[in-house]
Design a protein around this motif. Structure first.
Motif: not given
Length: 305
Positions: A212-239
């Protein structure tokens, strides 16, 4: 102890007159009128309708004074009978009387001030289209049709990147290798490298486990979310489902970045040989919608439509 994960979705209850043209906006429907009409059917049989090859009915609909909301309880009655068995004996059919059925239930919360229906999802019971069908059959109007319009979440990507703690991310991929994806986060490297297997689909879950105390790396997660946004029309990432907390004191929230319906999840503890009761579900619905103030988020979504 086992847990059962339940999804709740949010809809606005509206209606259209049969004389409306396509440019006419939906009108808000007062579901309390329908509840009062349904409750005049005093017997269960009067509230039971044919639903494909099965039956559907309203078990009860009532106003809860302490919670200040209406609650509805629906059931789908089927005759697809399971079997029963003992560890040291044969499996045999579960026998029912001629007028007995297998019941699969769903519950709903109704906010009359904003015409919002919070609906429990149960794949074995009535879905939103089934509830729509039932509402209209019992309403029996030749002039108007009732609809449940999904409430769409707005700003999901932006809200997720403002989280203080990230607990889990669950991603699913399709048509790997058929589309180009761009970005610098690890998920993009993962997609590009897994394509070397010549596979079609893939899935990855990354979490902090039970901590309950640990967290995934914030910078990496934000970078990942931004890349998901940028590639959402590609159809490769569907969830892309992210579990996060805004602060230490807030509850973990789950957001589906590709969701077209506002929704919540809750995991209910389940004792052996028990079913999830309507009372337990509506109590958690009230907790999510009112006590945790999800109502305000839903109203924000509606204001942006």
């Amino acid at each position: 102890m086992k847990y059962k994960k339940v999804r709740f979705e949010y809809y606005q209850v509206v209606f259209r007159k049969n004389t409306d043209n396509k440019t006419q906006r939906d009108r808000l429907f007062d579901l309390v009128r329908w509840i009062n009409h349904a409750n005049r059917h005093e017997s269960y049989l009067d509230r039971t309708v044919d639903f494909y090859t099965e039956k559907a009915r309203l078990e009860e609909a009532y106003y809860e004074e302490d919670m200040k909301y209406y609650f509805l309880h629906f059931v789908r009655l089927g005759d697809n009978i399971p079997s029963k068995g003992r560890l040291d004996g044969k499996v045999e059919p579960l026998e029912l009387e001629e007028d007995e059925y297998i019941g699969n239930e769903v519950s709903a919360l109704y906010d009359e001030n904003h015409h919002i229906l919070m609906l429990q999802r149960n794949r074995s019971s009535l879905g939103p289209s089934g509830i729509e069908y039932y509402l209209n059959i019992l309403w029996n109007s030749e002039e108007e049709t009732i609809y449940l319009r999904p409430i769409s979440p707005k700003g999901m990507f932006e809200k997720a990147t403002k989280a203080d703690q990230f607990r889990k991310i669950h991603m699913r991929f399709a048509d790997i290798g058929t589309s180009n994806v761009e970005g610098d986060s690890p998920v993009i490297s993962f997609v590009k490298n897994i394509g070397r297997y010549s596979g079609v689909n893939g899935e990855i879950v990354i979490s902090v486990g039970r901590s309950r105390e640990k967290t995934l790396d914030s910078d990496t997660m934000i970078s990942t979310i931004n890349d998901i946004v940028a590639n959402q029309d590609s159809g490769v990432i569907n969830k892309a489902e992210v579990h996060y907390k805004y602060t230490d004191d807030t509850a973990v929230e789950i957001v589906d970045l590709f969701a077209k319906k506002a929704h919540d999840f809750h995991s209910f503890p389940m004792e052996k040989r028990t079913t999830l009761s309507h009372n337990a579900i509506v109590e958690e619905m009230w907790n999510l919608y009112h006590k945790q103030n999800k109502r305000m988020k839903i109203l924000e979504y509606l204001a942006k439509e």
